[in-house]
Enzyme design. Structure first.
Site, PDB file in Angstrom:
ATOM      1  N   GLY A 122       0.799  -1.225   0.000  1.00  0.00           N
ATOM      2  CA  GLY A 122       0.000   0.000   0.000  1.00  0.00           C
ATOM      3  C   GLY A 122       0.827   1.269   0.000  1.00  0.00           C
ATOM      4  O   GLY A 122       0.312   2.339   0.296  1.00  0.00           O
ATOM      5  N   SER A 123       2.113   1.165  -0.345  1.00  0.00           N
ATOM      6  CA  SER A 123       2.968   2.358  -0.300  1.00  0.00           C
ATOM      7  C   SER A 123       3.129   2.985  -1.678  1.00  0.00           C
ATOM      8  O   SER A 123       3.933   3.876  -1.868  1.00  0.00           O
ATOM      9  CB  SER A 123       4.341   1.999   0.277  1.00  0.00           C
ATOM     10  OG  SER A 123       5.037   1.171  -0.624  1.00  0.00           O
ATOM     11  N   SER A 126       3.579  -0.593  -5.766  1.00  0.00           N
ATOM     12  CA  SER A 126       2.923  -1.690  -6.471  1.00  0.00           C
ATOM     13  C   SER A 126       3.265  -3.088  -5.954  1.00  0.00           C
ATOM     14  O   SER A 126       3.633  -3.978  -6.718  1.00  0.00           O
ATOM     15  CB  SER A 126       3.159  -1.599  -7.978  1.00  0.00           C
ATOM     16  OG  SER A 126       2.077  -2.209  -8.615  1.00  0.00           O
ATOM     17  N   GLU A 160      -6.808  -7.614 -11.417  1.00  0.00           N
ATOM     18  CA  GLU A 160      -6.978  -6.471 -10.495  1.00  0.00           C
ATOM     19  C   GLU A 160      -8.240  -5.679 -10.856  1.00  0.00           C
ATOM     20  O   GLU A 160      -8.980  -5.228  -9.983  1.00  0.00           O
ATOM     21  CB  GLU A 160      -5.731  -5.579 -10.494  1.00  0.00           C
ATOM     22  CG  GLU A 160      -5.793  -4.521  -9.406  1.00  0.00           C
ATOM     23  CD  GLU A 160      -4.446  -4.054  -8.886  1.00  0.00           C
ATOM     24  OE1 GLU A 160      -3.420  -4.732  -9.119  1.00  0.00           O
ATOM     25  OE2 GLU A 160      -4.425  -2.992  -8.223  1.00  0.00           O
ATOM     26  N   ASP A 172       1.808  -1.123 -14.010  1.00  0.00           N
ATOM     27  CA  ASP A 172       2.448  -1.838 -12.897  1.00  0.00           C
ATOM     28  C   ASP A 172       2.754  -3.290 -13.262  1.00  0.00           C
ATOM     29  O   ASP A 172       3.832  -3.811 -12.982  1.00  0.00           O
ATOM     30  CB  ASP A 172       1.548  -1.810 -11.653  1.00  0.00           C
ATOM     31  CG  ASP A 172       1.272  -0.397 -11.170  1.00  0.00           C
ATOM     32  OD1 ASP A 172       1.894   0.548 -11.696  1.00  0.00           O
ATOM     33  OD2 ASP A 172       0.420  -0.236 -10.277  1.00  0.00           O
TER      34      ASP A 172
END
Ligand code: ADP
Ligand code: MG
Length: 386
Positions: A122-123, A126, A160, A172
């Site tokens: 979650g930073s 990816s 996703e 990503d």
């Protein structure tokens, strides 16, 4: 920063599943410039990171998939022959990849799987794509299916989009599959052609994790995507042959501004100007004009903050402090926004002192201790050794 040996994944796998695994890795990424352009058929310039997701795997005789995440200390099981339904937790990334691989006609075997990532989840680097690509690559490998990297990236993106409900573009998953050591990739997200752009030894890519993640991220992301689609719908009667914002020039957008509500106009202005900045940044990198690259990165951040409204207080503080640090050419948020990381372009001589300047100042301003590191572009997914 956690090291890749913070966990002995093969030993852990053996203990849990009682046999030797094969080992694979898939990297996270940092995007140098070209943010929120991928789902507009535009241009991006990501580099794969040496922070990766490791996947230990062994085939099973039945159709069960058992996946253990070391990072979350959580295990899930599902049957490849069962109806594939989202579970609304982390396992949707792997369920989605398995389901989309099956939909694409691959013949999969069951597998025991253990996962460990050196990426902070979650930073904005990816970890999600690294999980999808690492799992997909590993599952195809033990199923003795040939791996087509572009197909794998597209399948993971679909997982996703459809399973997690995040309408992300292809960037990503593409860079996690196709990363090149020592280079960023200029990717045309329409043609899916990519060209390596070597990172000059005179510069460093420095990533700063703000340590905040605002919950808004995925709903706001989907909303931005919708706003871009609205812009195309409103512009296309006046501009022939427009199927994505990629097809619109800044001159055309200015001329047709009256067709768009103010908010939609600003969203479109970000995307259209950002596409131009990517191409300019590549030309400047190739000319070794790092000051020009830095200015484009700064302009990218300002546009994301003011027109696209996906920055946040902590990202703006980190960017301001980074720009003031000695030897910094430019700084911007990287990834979807609302928290996560910034990327700075810093001269090689100054890179070592960067964290000592920016870290304490960020802590002073926010009360948060950031993670700051220089990164060397890594290769895309493949077999790994621990
Ligand atoms: P980012 O991709 O920027 O790291 P996302 O929110 O898109 O942020 O993806 C992070 C999510 O991906 C996590 O919340 C978790 O659900 C899943 N994930 C990523 N890596 C792992 C892992 N090693 N184990 C379990 N889940 C993971
Ligand atoms: Mg993600």
């Amino acid at each position: 920063m956690p090291t890749r040996h913070a966990c002995d994944l093969p030993a852990l796998f053996k203990q849990r599943f009682g046999r030797e695994p094969m080992l694979f890795r898939a990297p996270g990424r940092v995007n140098l410039i070209g943010e929120h352009t991928d789902y507009n058929d535009g241009f991006v310039l990501p580099a794969a990171l040496d922070l990766v997701t490791y996947v230990a795997i062994a085939p099973r005789a039945d159709r069960l998939i058992n996946v253990h995440s070391v990072n979350l200390d959580s295990e899930v099981s599902f049957d490849l022959d069962g109806a594939q339904q989202p579970a609304r937790n982390w396992s949707d990334y792997v369920r989605g990849v398995a389901a989309e691989l099956l939909n694409s006609g691959y013949r999969l075997c069951g597998a025991d799987v253990a996962i460990f990532s050196t990426l902070a989840m979650g930073s904005g680097l990816s970890a999600s794509a690294a999980l999808e690509v690492g799992f997909g690559y590993a599952l195809l490998s033990v199923s003795s299916e040939a791996i087509d990297r572009l197909k794998l990236a597209q399948i993971c993106q679909r997982a996703e989009n459809e399973f997690v409900g995040m309408r992300c573009g292809i960037m990503d998953q593409f860079i996690s599959c196709h990363g090149v050591a020592g280079a960023a990739l200029l990717l045309d997200c329409r043609s899916l052609e990519a060209r390596p752009i070597p990172i000059d030894p005179a510069i460093r890519i420095v990533v700063c994790n703000t340590m905040v993640h605002h919950e808004l991220a995925s709903s706001a992301f989907n909303q931005r995507r919708k706003e871009c689609e609205d812009a195309v719908t409103l512009l296309s009667p006046a501009l022939g042959g427009v199927s994505a914002l990629r097809d619109v020039s800044l001159t055309q957008l200015h001329a047709q501004a009256g067709l768009l509500p103010e908010l939609i106009y600003r969203r479109a202005r970000h995307v259209v100007s950002e596409n131009a900045r990517v191409m300019d940044a590549v030309a400047a990198l190739e000319a070794r004009d790092f000051a020009a690259v830095g200015k484009l990165m700064n302009a990218s951040h300002d546009s994301l903050r003011d027109d696209y409204n996906v920055s946040c207080r902590e990202l703006d503080i980190m960017v301001d402090l980074s720009r003031k640090a000695p030897g910094t050419y430019g700084a911007r948020m990287t990834g979807g926004g609302f928290g996560g990381c910034t990327v700075s372009l810093v001269s090689a001589e100054a890179a070592e002192g960067f964290a000592d300047v920016v870290g304490p100042a960020y802590k002073e301003a926010t009360g948060l201790t950031p993670m700051i590191f220089s990164c060397y572009p890594a290769a895309g997914a493949g077999p790994a050794h621990f």
